[in-house]
Design a protein around this motif. Structure first.
Motif, PDB file in Angstrom:
ATOM      1  N   GLU A 258      22.496   4.578 -13.185  1.00  0.00           N
ATOM      2  CA  GLU A 258      22.426   3.117 -13.182  1.00  0.00           C
ATOM      3  C   GLU A 258      21.276   2.582 -12.329  1.00  0.00           C
ATOM      4  OE1 GLU A 258      26.093   1.069 -12.398  1.00  0.00           O
ATOM      5  OE2 GLU A 258      27.224   2.502 -13.614  1.00  0.00           O
ATOM      6  N   ASP A 259      21.038   3.190 -11.171  1.00  0.00           N
ATOM      7  CA  ASP A 259      19.965   2.707 -10.299  1.00  0.00           C
ATOM      8  C   ASP A 259      18.607   2.841 -10.974  1.00  0.00           C
ATOM      9  OD1 ASP A 259      21.767   2.031  -8.334  1.00  0.00           O
ATOM     10  OD2 ASP A 259      21.459   3.861  -7.167  1.00  0.00           O
ATOM     11  N   LYS A 260      18.362   3.970 -11.597  1.00  0.00           N
ATOM     12  CA  LYS A 260      17.079   4.183 -12.270  1.00  0.00           C
ATOM     13  C   LYS A 260      16.964   3.283 -13.499  1.00  0.00           C
ATOM     14  CE  LYS A 260      13.982   7.689 -14.073  1.00  0.00           C
ATOM     15  NZ  LYS A 260      13.866   9.063 -14.566  1.00  0.00           N
ATOM     16  N   ALA A 261      18.055   3.097 -14.227  1.00  0.00           N
ATOM     17  CA  ALA A 261      18.043   2.213 -15.398  1.00  0.00           C
ATOM     18  C   ALA A 261      17.717   0.782 -14.976  1.00  0.00           C
ATOM     19  CB  ALA A 261      19.389   2.268 -16.122  1.00  0.00           C
ATOM     20  N   GLU A 262      18.311   0.317 -13.879  1.00  0.00           N
ATOM     21  CA  GLU A 262      18.045  -1.031 -13.378  1.00  0.00           C
ATOM     22  C   GLU A 262      16.605  -1.166 -12.898  1.00  0.00           C
ATOM     23  OE1 GLU A 262      19.506  -3.823  -9.703  1.00  0.00           O
ATOM     24  OE2 GLU A 262      21.035  -2.614 -10.717  1.00  0.00           O
ATOM     25  N   ALA A 263      16.095  -0.146 -12.205  1.00  0.00           N
ATOM     26  CA  ALA A 263      14.705  -0.176 -11.724  1.00  0.00           C
ATOM     27  C   ALA A 263      13.733  -0.165 -12.899  1.00  0.00           C
ATOM     28  CB  ALA A 263      14.443   1.008 -10.796  1.00  0.00           C
ATOM     29  N   THR A 264      14.070   0.564 -13.957  1.00  0.00           N
ATOM     30  CA  THR A 264      13.223   0.569 -15.154  1.00  0.00           C
ATOM     31  C   THR A 264      13.171  -0.821 -15.762  1.00  0.00           C
ATOM     32  OG1 THR A 264      13.745   2.899 -15.607  1.00  0.00           O
ATOM     33  CG2 THR A 264      12.920   1.581 -17.456  1.00  0.00           C
ATOM     34  N   GLN A 265      14.335  -1.456 -15.916  1.00  0.00           N
ATOM     35  CA  GLN A 265      14.410  -2.810 -16.488  1.00  0.00           C
ATOM     36  C   GLN A 265      13.576  -3.791 -15.667  1.00  0.00           C
ATOM     37  OE1 GLN A 265      15.857  -4.079 -19.301  1.00  0.00           O
ATOM     38  NE2 GLN A 265      15.103  -6.080 -18.738  1.00  0.00           N
ATOM     39  N   LYS A 266      13.710  -3.745 -14.344  1.00  0.00           N
ATOM     40  CA  LYS A 266      12.969  -4.663 -13.479  1.00  0.00           C
ATOM     41  C   LYS A 266      11.468  -4.418 -13.559  1.00  0.00           C
ATOM     42  CE  LYS A 266      16.580  -5.552 -10.079  1.00  0.00           C
ATOM     43  NZ  LYS A 266      17.004  -5.354  -8.685  1.00  0.00           N
TER      44      LYS A 266
END
Length: 175
Positions: free
Chosen positions: A153-161
């Motif tokens: 989830e952390d990497k997915a959120e950082a990718t989105q941002k």
């Protein structure tokens, strides 16, 4: 006067430390006429999770800007990414400070060098390319990177941002 100068120097130092997405584009392109896009998934990828996250983020961001996904696009969108490790930073710091006591004031500048603690950090660099409908010419390019410790989830959120930060500069506005 001295306090204003110190505050200005501190703000300048903070601004210099911030980095944002890097972009480049063909100034002769009429980006305003472009409304439909198609994704051109990169052929080579050894990390399909990251590629899928980028594709989803690109689609969401372009659709939020009024673009629509189409089989007859005005532009093609592709991306590349690189994931790697970097050693912890050395911890060199420069500090500015002001103070006053009674009717006296002062300014101080200090430096410190820290010992690197912790392990290597992971980073991912993302580059998004906007191409002509035929895919034969680059019209716009944006890139940025982010650090992460674990996937999920952390990497997915950082990718989105990160994709949102990159595409915030698309389409470019003439100066």
């Amino acid at each position: 006067m001295l306090r204003t100068l110190t505050l200005s120097l501190a703000l300048l130092a903070l601004t210099a430390c911030q980095s944002g997405p890097k972009t480049d584009y063909d100034p002769n392109t009429n980006f305003g006429a472009m409304k439909r896009f198609a994704l051109q998934t990169p052929e080579q990828t050894n990390d399909p999770l990251s590629s899928e996250r980028i594709a989803m983020a690109v689609t969401q961001n372009l659709m939020a800007k009024g673009f629509s996904q189409s089989d007859t696009p005005d532009i093609r969108v592709t991306w590349v990414f690189q994931t790697g490790s970097k050693p912890p930073s050395s911890g060199l710091s420069i500090g500015l400070g002001t103070g006053s006591w009674g009717h006296s004031g002062g300014v101080s500048v200090g430096t410190s060098v820290g010992i690197p603690l912790g392990g290597e950090k992971q980073y991912q660099q993302i580059q998004i390319d906007i191409l002509t409908a035929s895919g034969d010419r680059l019209l716009w390019r944006g890139s940025d990177s982010f650090e992460f410790s674990d996937g999920g989830e952390d990497k997915a959120e950082a990718t989105q941002k990160t994709v949102a930060k990159i595409l915030a500069a698309f389409p470019p506005t003439p100066k």
